[in-house]
Design an enzyme around this catalytic site. Structure first.
Site, PDB file in Angstrom:
ATOM      1  N   LEU A 370      77.254  19.187 -23.911  1.00 53.23           N
ATOM      2  CA  LEU A 370      77.863  17.954 -23.420  1.00 53.23           C
ATOM      3  C   LEU A 370      77.827  16.848 -24.465  1.00 53.23           C
ATOM      4  O   LEU A 370      78.669  15.947 -24.457  1.00 53.23           O
ATOM      5  CB  LEU A 370      77.141  17.470 -22.145  1.00 53.23           C
ATOM      6  CG  LEU A 370      77.229  18.387 -20.926  1.00 53.23           C
ATOM      7  CD1 LEU A 370      76.358  17.841 -19.797  1.00 53.23           C
ATOM      8  CD2 LEU A 370      78.673  18.525 -20.462  1.00 53.23           C
ATOM      9  N   GLY A 371      76.837  16.856 -25.346  1.00 56.83           N
ATOM     10  CA  GLY A 371      76.739  15.822 -26.372  1.00 56.83           C
ATOM     11  C   GLY A 371      75.435  15.924 -27.134  1.00 56.83           C
ATOM     12  O   GLY A 371      74.508  16.637 -26.741  1.00 56.83           O
ATOM     13  N   GLY A 373      72.468  13.555 -29.497  1.00 59.48           N
ATOM     14  CA  GLY A 373      71.921  12.240 -29.783  1.00 59.48           C
ATOM     15  C   GLY A 373      70.795  12.340 -30.778  1.00 59.48           C
ATOM     16  O   GLY A 373      70.500  13.424 -31.317  1.00 59.48           O
ATOM     17  N   GLY A 374      70.149  11.205 -31.025  1.00 58.58           N
ATOM     18  CA  GLY A 374      69.093  11.165 -32.021  1.00 58.58           C
ATOM     19  C   GLY A 374      67.886  12.013 -31.668  1.00 58.58           C
ATOM     20  O   GLY A 374      67.147  12.449 -32.540  1.00 58.58           O
ATOM     21  N   PHE A 375      67.663  12.254 -30.364  1.00 55.70           N
ATOM     22  CA  PHE A 375      66.465  12.982 -29.946  1.00 55.70           C
ATOM     23  C   PHE A 375      66.762  14.405 -29.469  1.00 55.70           C
ATOM     24  O   PHE A 375      65.873  15.090 -29.003  1.00 55.70           O
ATOM     25  CB  PHE A 375      65.756  12.224 -28.823  1.00 55.70           C
ATOM     26  CG  PHE A 375      65.152  10.930 -29.268  1.00 55.70           C
ATOM     27  CD1 PHE A 375      65.147   9.831 -28.438  1.00 55.70           C
ATOM     28  CD2 PHE A 375      64.599  10.804 -30.529  1.00 55.70           C
ATOM     29  CE1 PHE A 375      64.607   8.630 -28.847  1.00 55.70           C
ATOM     30  CE2 PHE A 375      64.046   9.616 -30.953  1.00 55.70           C
ATOM     31  CZ  PHE A 375      64.060   8.515 -30.109  1.00 55.70           C
ATOM     32  N   GLY A 376      68.009  14.850 -29.562  1.00 54.45           N
ATOM     33  CA  GLY A 376      68.303  16.208 -29.138  1.00 54.45           C
ATOM     34  C   GLY A 376      69.711  16.349 -28.604  1.00 54.45           C
ATOM     35  O   GLY A 376      70.562  15.458 -28.771  1.00 54.45           O
ATOM     36  N   VAL A 378      72.344  17.676 -25.235  1.00 50.74           N
ATOM     37  CA  VAL A 378      72.435  17.792 -23.780  1.00 50.74           C
ATOM     38  C   VAL A 378      73.464  18.859 -23.440  1.00 50.74           C
ATOM     39  O   VAL A 378      74.580  18.855 -23.968  1.00 50.74           O
ATOM     40  CB  VAL A 378      72.834  16.450 -23.137  1.00 50.74           C
ATOM     41  CG1 VAL A 378      72.908  16.599 -21.617  1.00 50.74           C
ATOM     42  CG2 VAL A 378      71.846  15.363 -23.519  1.00 50.74           C
ATOM     43  N   LYS A 393      68.653  18.393 -21.153  1.00 53.83           N
ATOM     44  CA  LYS A 393      68.436  17.835 -22.498  1.00 53.83           C
ATOM     45  C   LYS A 393      67.369  18.657 -23.207  1.00 53.83           C
ATOM     46  O   LYS A 393      66.262  18.819 -22.710  1.00 53.83           O
ATOM     47  CB  LYS A 393      68.000  16.374 -22.420  1.00 53.83           C
ATOM     48  CG  LYS A 393      67.741  15.755 -23.807  1.00 53.83           C
ATOM     49  CD  LYS A 393      67.038  14.417 -23.715  1.00 53.83           C
ATOM     50  CE  LYS A 393      67.947  13.333 -23.233  1.00 53.83           C
ATOM     51  NZ  LYS A 393      67.302  11.987 -23.340  1.00 53.83           N
ATOM     52  N   ASP A 493      67.045   0.309 -23.952  1.00 59.41           N
ATOM     53  CA  ASP A 493      68.203   0.907 -24.620  1.00 59.41           C
ATOM     54  C   ASP A 493      69.426   0.893 -23.700  1.00 59.41           C
ATOM     55  O   ASP A 493      70.088   1.918 -23.495  1.00 59.41           O
ATOM     56  CB  ASP A 493      67.883   2.328 -25.072  1.00 59.41           C
ATOM     57  CG  ASP A 493      68.830   2.813 -26.176  1.00 59.41           C
ATOM     58  OD1 ASP A 493      69.512   1.964 -26.776  1.00 59.41           O
ATOM     59  OD2 ASP A 493      68.881   4.022 -26.434  1.00 59.41           O
TER      60      ASP A 493
END
Length: 683
Positions: A370-371, A373-376, A378, A393, A493
Site C-alpha cells: 500500500l505504501g 515510509g521512513g519506518f517501514g 504497509v 505495517k 506528526d
C-alpha cells in the site's frame, strides 16, 4: 345491594379517572427531587422496588434486570424557540451504592437513562444492563442516552476496564469512557472503586448551547462540593437522539452470574437549569452501611486462598526446584529471549503469529504493498481464517526509530478508542520482525486526494473536505487526544498523509509512532524535534518540546492545505523560491479576499465556511503558541457555536514564512536522533 351498585361505580370512577389522567400527564416544570424514596411519582419495574427510603434496582438474584422511571414524561421542547428541534439543557444528580458479594468482584453495574420510552421489556440483563439487547444495540431508533457505571469489562462493547463510567448513545459501546474517579482542585486524579459498597454521587450536565455533556463523580463524604473538573466531557448534539416532547428519566440495572444489589439513595433533576442540591441528612446512608456489613464473606473466593496454599505450596516448591535445574541447563537460551519475554509481560502477548501475517500478505509481495515510509512498509492483508481485510505495517529492522515507534503504537494507540482514530487490531514480534495490524482504510490517505497528479477520480468536493476537518473528523479525534482521554496524547506528526479515509470517506488520524502521552496538568517529556517540515511549530524547532499547542499548529496548517490543495511548503514557479502556505493564505486575506486562496478545482462551496477554515487555520498556526486556541475552542469555532476573535486581523500576524525559515535554521541544532520527515518524501 343492587340499589348501591351505581353509587359504588361512581365512586370507583372518581378514584380511577384522576389516577389515569395523572399517569398520562406531562411534567411541564421539568424539575423534581427525591430526598429518599417513598414510591410516589416513581414507576418501578422488573426487580426494582422501594424499601426503607431506598430505590432498590435489583434484588440480589442472578440474571435479573431492574428499571425505575420518574412517573411523568418530560418535555424537552424549548418554549423560547418555537418549532425548534434543539433539546433543552438539563442537570441531574444522584447518590448510588453497589453492594456485591465480594470486595474485588461484582455483578454488572447500573445506568442513568434518558429514553423515548419507559418500557424496556426487550432489554437483556448481564452486560446489556437492562438497556438494550443483541439485535437493537446501536440502532438509531433507540433514542436513548445512558450514563453507565460499569463494573464488568465487556470486550463485546470495547470496555476500557471493569471499573469505568461511560457515555452511551443508542449503544452500549460508549462514545466516551474513563476509569471511575475524580479530579481535585490541583488537577490530581483520584480513582474510585464502584463496588466499594460505599455511597457515591454523580452529576450529569448537558449544555445545549455548546452541545457539551459533562459527567462528574465524587465520594459521598465530599458531595457538598462538586469537583470543578468533570471526569468526562464530550461534545454531542442530543437533539438527534432524544425526542423533544416525550422523554423519560430514570435508572436501569442488571445482574449476571453473580448476585449484586444496586441502590439509589436520592435523585434531583432540572430542565434548563441546575438541579437542586440533595438533603443529605434525609438520605438512608446508615441503612446502606448496615446492608454492606451484612454481606457474608464466607463464600468469598479469597477464603479459599489459605487452603489452596496449604495444599499446593509443597507441590509448587518441588516444581520450583525442578524448574531451577532446567533453568540452569537452558540459561543461555533464556538470556537471549529475556528482553522479548519482559516486553510481552508488560504489553501483552502478540495478537498474531508471523506465519499468519505472512500468509495474509502473500509473503509480503509487492502486489499487496500500500505504501512505504521512513519506518517501514504497509501492506494490504487478508487474514487466512476470518477473511478480514487489514493494513499490516512491517517496521524496518534497519530503522533506528523502529522499535520506539513500534512500542509507541502499541502502548498508546492500542488503548485509544475513537471513531476518528485508526484502530490498532494487534501486533506481532518475531525475531527481527516487528509488525502492526490496523483496520483497513479502503480510500487511502487524504494526501493522495489533495496532491495526486491524476485529479480525475480523486477530487474532493468542499462538503467532503469540511466533513473531514470539522467536529466529526480530524478535529474530533484531536480533541479526544488532547482533552477527552484519561491522559493527554501529543501526536507530533499531524499531516495529510497520516489522515486516512474509510469506506464512507470519514477521516481517521493514524500513525502514532512519534506520539507521546502524559497526565493532564503535567508536561510532555520530549527533548527532540519530531514531525514533518512545514507542520513543525517554531517553538518546537527551537526547543524540541512538543505540546498540545504544537499539534494545534500542525492542524492549522492541515486545515489550510485541505482547503487550498497546496503543500505547507511549496516552490513558486515564478522565481523558484520556497513559500509557506500560510503566507499564501495571509496574502490573499490582505488582498481583500481570503477565498482567492481556495483550491481552483472547487467549483461549489460556502464562502462563510471557507473563510472560517482558512482564518482558523491561520489562528491555529499563529507564531505565538499562547495565541493558538485549545481544541475545545477549535471545536466550538468549527461548529459555529463561538465566533472567531474580532481582533484577529491580518496585521496581527507575523510573516509565517519568516518562522519557517527560522525552523529550517534549527536543523543543525536538532539532536541526531530527531525524527523529522521531508515533505517530499513522506514517512
Amino acid at each position: 345491594m343492587n340499589m348501591h351498585q351505581p353509587c359504588f361505580l361512581q365512586y370507583l370512577l372518581l378514584i380511577l379517572v384522576p389516577l389515569l389522567l395523572s399517569a398520562s400527564a406531562y411534567d411541564r416544570s421539568g424539575e423534581f427531587i427525591f430526598d429518599g424514596f417513598s414510591g410516589n411519582d416513581l414507576i418501578t419495574m422488573d426487580a426494582a422496588s422501594v424499601t426503607n427510603g431506598l430505590l432498590s434496582l435489583t434484588s440480589g438474584q442472578k440474571e435479573l434486570r431492574g428499571h425505575a422511571f420518574y412517573a411523568f414524561p418530560l418535555d424537552f421542547t424549548s418554549a423560547a424557540v418555537p418549532n425548534s428541534s434543539a433539546v433543552l439543557s438539563f442537570s441531574t444528580t444522584f447518590v448510588f451504592a453497589i453492594i456485591g458479594p465480594y470486595d474485588d468482584l461484582s455483578g454488572h453495574g447500573l445506568a442513568f437513562v434518558l429514553s423515548s420510552t419507559n418500557d424496556l421489556f426487550t432489554a437483556l440483563p448481564s452486560q446489556y444492563l437492562g438497556l438494550l439487547n443483541s439485535w437493537n444495540d446501536g440502532n438509531s431508533s433507540n433514542h436513548l442516552l445512558a450514563i453507565e457505571l460499569d463494573t464488568i469489562q465487556s470486550t463485546q462493547f470495547n470496555d476500557i476496564n471493569d471499573n469505568h463510567i461511560g457515555i452511551d448513545i443508542n449503544s452500549l459501546s460508549s462514545v466516551a469512557s474513563h476509569t471511575a474517579g475524580y479530579y481535585t482542585s490541583n488537577g490530581e486524579f483520584h480513582p474510585l472503586k464502584l463496588i466499594s459498597r460505599k455511597p457515591m454521587q454523580v452529576w450529569v450536565d448537558y449544555d445545549s448551547n455548546h452541545i457539551m455533556l459533562n459527567v462528574t463523580i465524587a465520594p459521598y463524604f465530599m458531595s457538598s462540593t462538586k469537583p470543578s473538573r468533570p471526569l468526562l466531557s464530550t461534545i454531542f448534539n442530543l437533539s438527534s437522539i432524544l425526542p423533544t416532547a416525550t422523554v423519560y428519566a430514570g435508572f436501569s440495572s442488571a445482574t449476571g452470574t453473580l448476585n449484586c444489589k444496586h441502590y439509589v439513595l436520592g435523585w434531583s433533576f432540572k430542565l434548563n437549569g441546575e438541579a437542586a442540591s440533595l438533603n443529605y441528612s434525609a438520605l438512608s446512608v446508615k441503612t446502606i452501611q448496615e446492608l454492606a456489613q451484612q454481606v457474608p464473606t464466607s463464600d468469598h473466593p479469597g477464603s479459599y486462598k489459605v487452603l489452596i496454599c496449604k495444599i499446593l505450596l509443597p507441590i509448587v516448591a518441588i516444581f520450583v526446584l525442578v524448574s531451577a535445574v532446567l533453568v540452569k541447563v537452558h540459561m543461555k537460551r533464556r538470556s537471549q529471549e529475556r528482553a522479548e519475554l519482559d516486553w510481552q509481560r508488560e504489553y501483552g502477548p502478540p495478537s498474531f503469529t508471523y506465519k499468519e501475517l505472512l500468509a495474509a500478505t502473500h509473503g509480503f509481495k509487492d502486489k499487496m504493498l500500500l505504501g512505504r515510509g521512513g519506518f517501514g512498509s504497509v501492506y494490504k492483508g487478508v487474514m487466512p481464517i476470518s477473511k478480514q481485510i487489514a493494513a499490516i505495517k512491517r517496521v524496518s529492522p534497519e530503522s533506528r526509530q523502529g522499535m520506539r515507534e513500534f512500542m509507541a503504537e502499541i502502548t498508546i494507540l492500542g488503548h485509544l478508542r475513537h471513531r476518528n482514530l485508526v484502530q490498532l487490531i494487534g501486533y506481532c514480534s518475531h525475531k527481527q520482525h516487528l509488525l502492526l495490524v490496523y483496520d483497513y482504510m479502503p480510500n487511502g490517505s487524504l494526501d493522495c486526494y489533495l496532491h495526486t497528479q491524476d485529479h480525475g477520480n480523486t477530487n474532493l468536493c468542499w462538503a467532503q473536505r469540511f466533513h473531514i476537518i470539522k467536529g466529526i473528523g480530524i478535529a474530533s479525534g484531536l480533541f479526544y487526544l488532547h482533552e477527552d482521554w484519561e491522559q493527554v496524547v501529543i501526536h507530533r506528526d499531524i499531516k495529510t498523509s497520516n489522515v486516512l479515509l474509510d469506506s464512507e470517506m470519514n477521516a481517521r488520524l493514524g500513525d502514532f509512532g512519534l506520539a507521546r502521552s502524559h497526565d493532564h496538568g503535567a508536561d510532555a517529556h520530549t527533548t527532540h524535534v519530531a514531525g514533518t517540515y512545514g507542520y513543525i511549530a517554531p517553538e518546537l524547532a527551537r526547543l524540541g518540546k512538543a505540546t498540545k499547542a504544537t499539534d494545534i499548529f500542525a492542524f492549522g496548517v492541515l486545515m489550510m492545505e485541505v482547503t487550498c490543495a497546496i503543500r505547507p511548503i511549496w516552490v513558486n514557479t515564478t522565481d523558484g523560491e520556497p513559500l509557506a502556505l500560510a503566507d499564501w493564505v495571509l496574502a490573499a486575506w490582505q488582498g481583500g479576499s481570503i477565498t482567492d486562496a481556495v483550491d481552483p478545482r472547487l467549483d461549489s462551496y460556502v464562502d462563510e465556511e471557507i473563510e472560517l477554515v482558512l482564518k482558523l487555520g491561520l489562528l491555529c498556526s499563529h507564531p505565538s503558541p499562547n495565541a493558538r486556541p485549545c481544541m475545545r475552542l477549535v471545536m466550538q469555532y468549527l461548529q459555529s457555536d463561538t465566533p472567531l476573535p474580532s481582533d484577529f486581523q491580518p496585521n496581527s500576524l507575523l510573516s509565517i514564512g519568516v518562522i519557517q525559515d527560522e525552523m529550517h535554521d534549527q536543523r543543525a541544532m536538532s539532536c541526531p536522533s530527531a525524527a523529522i520527515t521531508d515533505l517530499s518524501k513522506g514517512r
